[in-house]
Design an enzyme around this catalytic site. Structure first.
Site, PDB file in Angstrom:
ATOM      1  N   GLU A 115       0.822  -1.204   0.000  1.00  0.00           N
ATOM      2  CA  GLU A 115       0.000   0.000   0.000  1.00  0.00           C
ATOM      3  C   GLU A 115       0.861   1.261   0.000  1.00  0.00           C
ATOM      4  O   GLU A 115       0.507   2.257  -0.636  1.00  0.00           O
ATOM      5  CB  GLU A 115      -0.939  -0.012   1.203  1.00  0.00           C
ATOM      6  N   GLU A 135      -4.244  -9.600   3.554  1.00  0.00           N
ATOM      7  CA  GLU A 135      -4.980  -9.354   4.791  1.00  0.00           C
ATOM      8  C   GLU A 135      -6.177 -10.282   4.987  1.00  0.00           C
ATOM      9  O   GLU A 135      -6.463 -10.725   6.107  1.00  0.00           O
ATOM     10  CB  GLU A 135      -5.447  -7.896   4.833  1.00  0.00           C
TER      11      GLU A 135
END
Length: 261
Positions: A115, A135
């Site tokens: 990210e 995740e």
């Protein structure tokens, strides 16, 4: 820029700020290092001599492995909320950096590490790099822009494969789907990123800022609104000394001397 930043090393190379993620062994993010990144980007935006930002990981194995999952082991919702806010504030600040940001991905970029790279304008990956947003495999989701920036970058289908199926992308795959801009041999991502940053210094800093805002704004507004804004930004540049310098340098067949104003 004499301040210290937890988990980060800052170095100036001409008009480029080099930021090295340095929280061994995997350069995981902490609340403090995320706050430091937000503060650092603010300082760089205030320094009119900084035109580009290059971010990389220390060593040869990790760019960043994201958040340390031990933070979430006891299911504390308050900790989760704090970290989500810190991640969002830090990477949105990075995405909003006024100059050109380049991630030199020198190894694993996982979760919040990827990210961070996605918040940058360009990404250079070494041939052994691996990128993923894993995740969901531990009952979480990317909360630092991953679902949005990944889909904007590679399209919805590949974003779903990486996020919903938990697929990993090696460097070759990442280049094929547009997740990274270039793949280079091991150990050469930083040099390539710095070379690209030098190209930024040839451009008018004010024009770069305006163009970046317009390009990123296209993600949200309508084309009709963006086209009007584009014309207005063009005219606004005529209030700057760099506009006059750029045209004069071209007509005089010389290199421009930017004043960033």
């Amino acid at each position: 820029m004499s301040d210290t930043y937890t988990g980060l090393r800052l170095e100036r190379r001409g008009h480029t700020a080099l930021v090295t993620l340095d929280n061994p062994p995997a350069h995981t993010w902490t609340a403090d290092s995320l706050a430091a990144l937000q503060r650092l980007v603010g300082a760089l935006n205030a320094d009119r001599e900084v035109y580009a930002l290059v971010i990389t990981g220390a060593g040869e194995k990790f760019f960043s492995a994201g958040a340390d999952l031990k933070l979430f082991a006891d299911g504390d919702k308050g900790v989760a909320a704090t970290m989500a806010r810190r991640f969002g504030a830090a990477f949105e600040a990075l995405a909003g950096f006024g100059g050109v940001s380049i991630a030199a991905i020198n190894g694993y970029a996982m979760g919040g590490g990827l990210e961070c790279a996605l918040a940058c304008d360009l990404r250079i990956a070494e041939e052994h790099a691996v990128m993923a947003l894993p995740e969901a495999s531990v009952g979480l989701l990317p909360c630092a822009g991953g679902t949005q920036w990944l889909a904007w970058t590679v399209g919805e289908s590949w974003a779903k494969r990486l996020v919903l199926l938990g697929e990993r992308a090696d460097a070759a795959t990442a280049a094929r789907i547009g997740l990274v801009d270039e793949v280079v041999p091991r150990g050469q991502a930083l040099a390539r990123a710095l070379a690209l940053a030098e190209q930024v210094a040839r451009q008018s800093p004010g024009a770069v800022r305006a163009c970046k805002q317009l390009i990123q704004g296209a993600r949200h507004g309508s084309p009709a609104q963006a086209l009007v804004a584009e014309r207005e930004a063009f005219v606004d540049l005529f209030d700057t000394a760099d506009q006059r310098e750029g045209v004069a340098a071209f007509l005089g067949k010389r290199q421009p001397e930017w004043r960033n104003g």
